[in-house]
Design a protein around this motif. Structure first.
Motif, mmCIF file in Angstrom:
data_model
loop_
_atom_site.group_PDB
_atom_site.id
_atom_site.type_symbol
_atom_site.label_atom_id
_atom_site.label_comp_id
_atom_site.label_asym_id
_atom_site.label_seq_id
_atom_site.Cartn_x
_atom_site.Cartn_y
_atom_site.Cartn_z
ATOM 1 N N ALA A 244 57.707 82.210 27.913
ATOM 2 C CA ALA A 244 57.039 83.520 28.030
ATOM 3 C C ALA A 244 55.354 82.778 28.242
ATOM 4 O O ALA A 244 55.801 81.803 28.319
ATOM 5 C CB ALA A 244 56.485 83.506 26.149
ATOM 6 N N GLU A 245 54.669 83.450 28.611
ATOM 7 C CA GLU A 245 53.399 83.517 28.989
ATOM 8 C C GLU A 245 52.397 82.218 28.492
ATOM 9 O O GLU A 245 52.283 82.676 27.424
ATOM 10 C CB GLU A 245 52.713 84.326 29.181
ATOM 11 N N PRO A 246 51.897 81.460 28.370
ATOM 12 C CA PRO A 246 51.096 80.769 28.184
ATOM 13 C C PRO A 246 50.189 81.681 27.224
ATOM 14 O O PRO A 246 49.684 82.071 27.545
ATOM 15 C CB PRO A 246 50.197 79.665 29.103
ATOM 16 N N LYS A 247 50.180 80.998 25.307
ATOM 17 C CA LYS A 247 49.038 81.869 25.314
ATOM 18 C C LYS A 247 47.543 80.875 24.824
ATOM 19 O O LYS A 247 46.512 82.116 24.401
ATOM 20 C CB LYS A 247 49.174 81.723 23.423
ATOM 21 N N LEU A 248 47.442 79.477 24.737
ATOM 22 C CA LEU A 248 46.961 79.164 24.541
ATOM 23 C C LEU A 248 45.803 78.571 25.698
ATOM 24 O O LEU A 248 45.950 78.923 27.026
ATOM 25 C CB LEU A 248 46.990 77.878 23.653
ATOM 26 N N PRO A 292 56.555 70.775 28.388
ATOM 27 C CA PRO A 292 55.357 71.001 27.413
ATOM 28 C C PRO A 292 53.627 71.112 27.339
ATOM 29 O O PRO A 292 53.174 72.094 26.702
ATOM 30 C CB PRO A 292 56.033 69.354 26.247
ATOM 31 N N LEU A 293 53.364 70.572 28.616
ATOM 32 C CA LEU A 293 52.101 70.534 28.400
ATOM 33 C C LEU A 293 51.551 72.414 29.458
ATOM 34 O O LEU A 293 50.456 72.881 29.163
ATOM 35 C CB LEU A 293 51.511 69.450 29.472
ATOM 36 N N ASP A 294 52.735 73.227 29.769
ATOM 37 C CA ASP A 294 52.406 74.326 30.131
ATOM 38 C C ASP A 294 51.978 74.809 28.706
ATOM 39 O O ASP A 294 51.399 76.599 29.388
ATOM 40 C CB ASP A 294 53.183 75.013 30.745
ATOM 41 N N ALA A 295 52.113 74.872 27.782
ATOM 42 C CA ALA A 295 52.050 76.201 26.481
ATOM 43 C C ALA A 295 50.177 76.516 26.388
ATOM 44 O O ALA A 295 49.702 76.767 25.913
ATOM 45 C CB ALA A 295 52.242 75.050 25.462
ATOM 46 N N VAL A 296 49.607 75.171 27.188
ATOM 47 C CA VAL A 296 47.744 75.259 27.148
ATOM 48 C C VAL A 296 47.258 75.137 28.534
ATOM 49 O O VAL A 296 47.385 74.154 29.130
ATOM 50 C CB VAL A 296 47.256 74.176 26.010
ATOM 51 N N ASN A 297 47.309 76.769 28.771
ATOM 52 C CA ASN A 297 46.057 76.423 29.952
ATOM 53 C C ASN A 297 45.278 75.638 29.954
ATOM 54 O O ASN A 297 43.902 75.324 29.537
ATOM 55 C CB ASN A 297 45.862 78.183 30.066
ATOM 56 N N GLU A 298 45.277 75.202 31.704
ATOM 57 C CA GLU A 298 44.067 74.474 31.269
ATOM 58 C C GLU A 298 43.835 73.093 30.695
ATOM 59 O O GLU A 298 42.982 73.238 30.077
ATOM 60 C CB GLU A 298 42.195 75.340 31.660
ATOM 61 N N TRP A 299 44.785 72.322 30.336
ATOM 62 C CA TRP A 299 44.674 71.650 29.576
ATOM 63 C C TRP A 299 43.793 70.419 29.850
ATOM 64 O O TRP A 299 43.067 69.507 29.579
ATOM 65 C CB TRP A 299 45.997 71.097 28.996
#
Ligand code: FAD
Ligand code: NAP
Lengths: 436, 245
Positions: A244-248, A292-299
């Motif tokens: 799915a697309e990142p949500k955060l 795992p890091l892709d879950a948050v955009n622009e982390w």
């Protein structure tokens, strides 16, 4: 906001931006200024920057050309992101031949840095799976390069840091899968010795291996970590659901003090202690396993305005464990280390790339908040240890290594420079080839 | 499976829309003026799942070519279920103001070619007694503004034409959608500073597909432009004329 930065947001750079939207189009006329292709800016340091010069933005080169569902080969324009490839191929039972820790990079970027993934010990780098690509040079020439035809240009361009010309399209082999799932095990380890043992044991039967290592713990807990290994799930699992697309999204640049040695230590401790048992088995979707890091955009913005560094190096197996301990010791004492430090062994599958980073040995990658001089001083010290062990630092993650160290670690750099397009250059290349 | 004609097929907005239709397994026909680009788009749409993709080369400024090419297209494709008309040019206002020959070009490409092509399409769909025409005008059509009244005038012409055509086609079971995008990040606007109101072509594409399937009359894309344009139209002229929009 200036989108044309590197992932570490350091150093800052100003460039003229030219978009390239068609594979048959010409390179932009940049006059006196040199050019560098720009993918999705997922390189950490300055290898994707061209300060004071110009960039050719490739995100408009985002079309597929051909997908052979029987043979498992994909041909696409160079700006296609891996994320779109997964959406296309996973439902048809195919996967990327190898993938980095983020799916938001382009095919051009994957080739130019000859990226490696958790399966390096069996699959080698991305370049090992490339069948052909077209290189557009500033003299207007278009060269189809394969391992057999124009093979020298082929080798120079794989891992060629975007300097040999612009890749317009590429064709590469995919990997057959049954479904979108990974069967994995995570095993706690204590110390580099145990990590090495687990690596050796797992190399045969596990396609993907990677470990998280605690770079804040001292004393008995020194070099503890979690070893993760995975295989694509067998045919009995049916689902080929894509990610799915990142949500955060990180909403703003976090204040620098959010990342101090206390928060880093706490994070590492929690991460290690979250897993109670020595060994845990699970079946997981490919998305959290690889990305795992892709879950948050622009982390990357949690590191604040000053940006951050990633330091990744490889040292040969011979004496590698001792070197690793020495380096970890230094980082632990410095109290600068970061949240996620990743350690892995590279295998001996040779890449065609002339300037590629991976070689047989142990590699460690860690993030460091930018604290100015104390941080770069630490890196200089680490360079010395890596250098004396016969190792090298990964250009895709580098913003500061010295010309001396680069030229020593990559003695082939001079032979490589013959293939650089006269109109192409980068901040990285000017830095590491500057006369001392 | 539907047959969808896309005119100005490699405009960013049109190409993204074609990708959505391709992924649903439809058949696509592309019109545009560069063979290389049409081929690139064709290959992409095929990989994405289009049942079949044909293309035809045309400079849409030659209105006399519209009806004959439509005929050729129908020979190849059979019926057309949906036609999306998307080509356009955005002139640099300051260059246009003083030169009527450029004004003429702008009006020609953004209005007259629409009038010509929509007429050809209407005449054909009228006989077919079903189908949808979707044509892109712009929020710029809603009120004459200092900063782009020439483009705006051409789009307003097209917009009025599209709305009127809807009435003519209603009794034939043919639906007509007027698509009014706000500011979109495409090559057309590459020279402009990208503020918060800029949308990605992908978002517009999703809106177009949904407007067509829901048989909307006029859509503002993204939807918040309906409110922005309502407010813009409500500002009294004695104030509006002093603004810098
Ligand atoms: C969270 C995260 C995890 C990562 N994990 C890994 C990992 O596990 N393994 C790994 O190897 N790397 C890893 N990386 C690094 C990343 O994979 C590489 O830096 C990759 O090259 C970035 O690709 P990009 O498309 O963003 O290109 P950019 O960063 O924009 O550019 C990278 C290089 O490619 C060149 N380039 C781009 N397009 C073209 C083209 N069309 N023709 C010629 N040259 C071109 C550029 O000039 C530049 O030299 C990671 C990065 C992040 C942010
Ligand atoms: N972008 C915005 O902010 C915005 C806002 C409101 C409305 N619109 C409208 O949306 C539509 C699509 O625009 P876009 O934003 O997607 O811009 P775009 O990518 O620049 O597309 C415009 C397309 O029109 C084609 N075209 C122009 N004249 C032509 C001719 N004589 N013959 C054949 N093709 C011709 C161009 O082809 P060539 O490349 O071959 O010239 C180009 O592919 C246009 O009608 C535009 O006015 C855009």
């Amino acid at each position: 906001m200036n989108r044309f930065q590197s992932w570490g947001r350091f150093p800052k750079a100003e460039q003229d931006i030219h978009a390239m939207r068609w594979k048959d189009g010409m390179l932009p006329d940049t006059g006196e200024k040199s050019v560098l292709p720009f993918g999705l800016g997922r390189s950490y340091g300055d290898s994707c920057l061209n300060n004071g010069q110009s960039l050719v933005e490739t995100s408009g080169l985002n079309r597929f050309i051909a997908f052979d569902e029987n043979a498992g080969t994909l041909c696409c324009e160079a700006g296609v992101p891996l994320d779109e490839i997964l959406k296309l191929v996973v439902p048809k039972g195919w996967f990327l031949p190898t993938t980095p820790g983020t799916k938001f990079i382009t095919v051009g970027g994957a080739i130019a840095n000859d990226i490696h993934g958790k399966n390096h010990h069996v699959a080698g780098t991305f370049g090992c799976h490339v069948k052909a690509f077209e290189l557009l040079r500033s003299d207007g020439s278009r060269t189809r390069c394969t391992p057999r035809t124009n093979s020298v240009l082929f080798k120079a361009t794989i891992g060629g840091l975007g300097l040999t010309g612009l890749i317009t399209w590429a064709e590469f082999r995919l990997k057959k899968i049954n479904n979108a799932w990974i069967e994995m095990e995570s095993i706690k380890f204590e110390g580099i010795g145990e990590f090495m043992k687990l690596s050796r044991e797992s190399d045969q039967d596990w396609e993907y291996t990677v470990s998280w290592i605690d770079c804040a713990a001292r004393g008995k807990a020194f070099a503890r970590g979690i070893f993760m290994r995975g295989n694509h799930a067998p045919a009995s699992v049916m689902s080929r659901k894509v990610h799915a697309e990142p949500k955060l999204t990180t909403p703003f640049n976090c204040p620098n003090m959010m990342l101090n040695s206390f928060s880093i230590k706490a994070f590492n401790t929690v991460y290690y202690s979250k897993q109670r048992a020595k060994k845990v088995r699970a079946r997981t979707h490919y998305d959290p396993f690889f990305y795992p890091l892709d879950a948050v955009n622009e982390w990357n913005r949690i590191y604040g305005r000053r940006g951050f560094f990633q330091y990744q190096f490889v040292v040969p197996f011979e004496g590698g464990s001792e070197t690793m301990e020495k380096i970890l010791e230094k980082i632990t004492v410095s109290k600068q280390g970061s949240f996620l430090s990743v350690i892995k062994t590279f295998g001996d599958k040779k890449s065609p790339g002339m300037l590629s980073f991976p070689k047989p040995g142990i590699t460690l990658a860690l993030d460091f908040p930018n604290r100015g001089k104390s941080t770069t001083q630490l890196f200089d010290d680490l360079d010395q240890i890596v250098d004396s062990a016969g190792g090298s630092v990964y250009p895709a993650k580098d913003a500061r290594m010295s010309p001396d160290f680069f030229q020593k670690a990559y003695p082939q750099w001079e032979a490589f420079s013959e293939f650089i397009d006269p109109q192409f250059s980068s901040s990285f290349w000017r830095r590491v080839t500057a006369q001392a | 499976m539907k047959t969808i004609l896309i005119v100005g097929a490699y405009s960013s907005i049109a190409e993204e829309t074609a990708k959505v239709y391709a992924a649903q397994g439809n058949r696509l026909i592309l019109w545009g003026r560069s063979e290389d680009r049409l081929k690139s788009v064709q290959q992409n749409l095929k990989v994405l799942g289009a049942d079949d993709v044909h293309w035809f080369e045309i400079d849409l400024n030659n209105c006399a070519d519209h009806a004959p090419l439509l005929e050729k297209t129908i020979q190849k494709a059979g019926n057309i279920d949906i036609a999306l008309v998307a080509h356009g040019t955005l002139p640099d206002q300051s260059a246009v103001e003083s030169d009527f020959s450029v004004i003429e070009e702008v009006i020609h490409t953004n209005f007259l070619t629409y009038a010509s092509l929509l007429t050809a399409l209407a005449n054909y769909l009228e006989k077919q007694k079903r189908g949808t025409i979707a044509a892109i005008s712009s929020v710029a059509a809603d009120r004459g503004r200092k900063s782009n009244y020439i483009y705006g005038a051409a789009k307003a012409g097209a917009s009025t034409f599209i709305d009127g055509l809807r009435g003519r086609m209603a009794s034939f079971g043919v639906h007509v959608v007027n698509i009014k995008p706000g500011m979109v990040d495409t090559p057309m606007t590459a020279h402009l500073e990208k503020g918060a109101l800029f949308a990605q072509p992908k978002v517009i594409a999703t809106g177009i597909v949904s407007a067509i399937s829901k048989k909307k009359h006029t859509v503002y894309l993204p939807g918040y432009w309906r409110l922005i344009m309502f407010i813009t139209r409500s500002i009294p002229e004695f104030i509006f004329k002093k603004t810098n929009f």
